[in-house]
Scaffold this motif. Structure first.
Motif, mmCIF file in Angstrom:
data_model
loop_
_atom_site.group_PDB
_atom_site.id
_atom_site.type_symbol
_atom_site.label_atom_id
_atom_site.label_comp_id
_atom_site.label_asym_id
_atom_site.label_seq_id
_atom_site.Cartn_x
_atom_site.Cartn_y
_atom_site.Cartn_z
ATOM 1 N N CYS A 191 24.730 35.126 -26.547
ATOM 2 C CA CYS A 191 23.571 35.994 -26.611
ATOM 3 C C CYS A 191 22.822 36.191 -28.159
ATOM 4 C CB CYS A 191 23.992 37.429 -26.447
ATOM 5 S SG CYS A 191 24.721 37.465 -24.799
ATOM 6 N N LYS A 200 23.588 43.178 -25.930
ATOM 7 C CA LYS A 200 23.319 42.121 -25.038
ATOM 8 C C LYS A 200 24.935 41.425 -24.905
ATOM 9 C CE LYS A 200 18.401 40.877 -25.067
ATOM 10 N NZ LYS A 200 17.652 40.031 -25.658
ATOM 11 N N GLU A 227 24.144 50.053 -20.780
ATOM 12 C CA GLU A 227 23.691 49.690 -22.110
ATOM 13 C C GLU A 227 23.664 50.625 -23.306
ATOM 14 O OE1 GLU A 227 19.834 47.094 -21.884
ATOM 15 O OE2 GLU A 227 19.349 48.038 -23.855
ATOM 16 N N ARG A 243 25.940 50.751 -26.527
ATOM 17 C CA ARG A 243 25.339 51.284 -27.926
ATOM 18 C C ARG A 243 26.404 52.152 -28.718
ATOM 19 N NH1 ARG A 243 20.429 49.495 -29.256
ATOM 20 N NH2 ARG A 243 19.284 48.708 -27.352
ATOM 21 N N GLN A 276 20.041 44.636 -31.232
ATOM 22 C CA GLN A 276 19.724 44.289 -29.588
ATOM 23 C C GLN A 276 20.631 43.349 -29.103
ATOM 24 O OE1 GLN A 276 17.834 46.396 -28.250
ATOM 25 N NE2 GLN A 276 18.136 45.580 -26.501
ATOM 26 N N ASN A 277 20.690 42.121 -29.708
ATOM 27 C CA ASN A 277 21.662 40.984 -29.334
ATOM 28 C C ASN A 277 23.000 41.432 -29.190
ATOM 29 O OD1 ASN A 277 19.303 39.676 -28.901
ATOM 30 N ND2 ASN A 277 19.648 38.329 -30.294
ATOM 31 N N CYS A 333 27.299 43.454 -22.991
ATOM 32 C CA CYS A 333 27.099 43.319 -21.705
ATOM 33 C C CYS A 333 27.711 41.993 -20.969
ATOM 34 C CB CYS A 333 25.592 43.705 -21.234
ATOM 35 S SG CYS A 333 25.241 45.596 -21.606
ATOM 36 N N ARG A 334 27.248 41.122 -21.690
ATOM 37 C CA ARG A 334 27.743 39.846 -21.299
ATOM 38 C C ARG A 334 29.069 39.539 -21.285
ATOM 39 N NH1 ARG A 334 28.019 35.717 -17.888
ATOM 40 N NH2 ARG A 334 28.183 33.828 -18.838
ATOM 41 N N GLY A 371 24.448 36.928 -30.970
ATOM 42 C CA GLY A 371 24.833 38.369 -31.540
ATOM 43 C C GLY A 371 25.260 38.300 -32.928
#
Ligand code: FES
Ligand code: FES
Length: 180
Positions: free
Chosen positions: A111, A161, A139, A143, A157-158, A164-165, A113
């Protein structure tokens, strides 16, 4: 167990030194330290585990986060002698037992990150513990999970992500999750 009674005096500084056993990433290290040595400094300078980064040294940025008996702690706010006998996990210990990247590491890679990577070890340890408590975060929960860690590059943002990944990877391969 560690011996907290001072065993020797540093001839250069006059400080009392203590023999301490630190359990890090499944390995026991015997070190001799002054009582004031921060855990972050002991990991980096005495054990050579420089994956733990030091940013603020005030407990604010989270770059130094390690896991102490599975719970995230600021290594810059602890004395190394306080961690004696407890199980520490640094970013170096987050790979899977077979050497592949751990889920959180893999997710950061997929992602994007990280950019400079300075904050990344603290995020990886924090998220590893966070996903153990909440393996399927929304999400917003992702955070919240990273709310105590600062990143100056990514805009977060990444990283969200990646949380979640990583959760998804954990659900796909739950028996590979062996990070403490
Ligand atoms: S270096 Fe420990 S919180 Fe910033
Ligand atoms: S990636 Fe640079 S500070 Fe987070």
């Amino acid at each position: 167990m560690s011996t907290h009674a001072p065993t020797q005096t540093d001839p250069a500084t006059g400080e009392e030194l203590h023999d301490v056993r630190l359990h890090v990433n499944g390995i026991v290290h015997q070190v001799r330290l002054p009582a004031r040595r921060l855990l972050s400094d002991a990991l980096r300078h005495d054990l050579g585990l420089t994956g733990t980064h030091v940013g603020c040294e005030h407990g604010v940025c989270g770059a130094c986060t390690v896991l102490l008996d599975g719970q995230p702690v600021r290594a810059c706010l602890m004395f190394a002698v306080s961690a004696a006998g407890q199980e520490l996990t640094t970013v170096e210990g987050l790979a899977q037992p077979d050497g592949r990247l751990g889920h959180v590491q893999q997710a950061f890679k997929e992602c994007h990150g990280l950019q400079c990577g300075f904050c990344t070890p603290g995020f990886l340890t924090t998220i590893t513990a966070g996903l153990r408590d909440n393996p399927d975060p929304t999400e917003d929960e992702a955070r919240d999970m990273i709310g105590g860690n600062l990143c100056r590059c990514t805009g977060y943002q990444n990283i969200v992500k990646a949380v979640c990944r990583a959760a998804e990877l954990g659900r796909l391969e739950p028996d590979q999750e062996d990070q403490s």
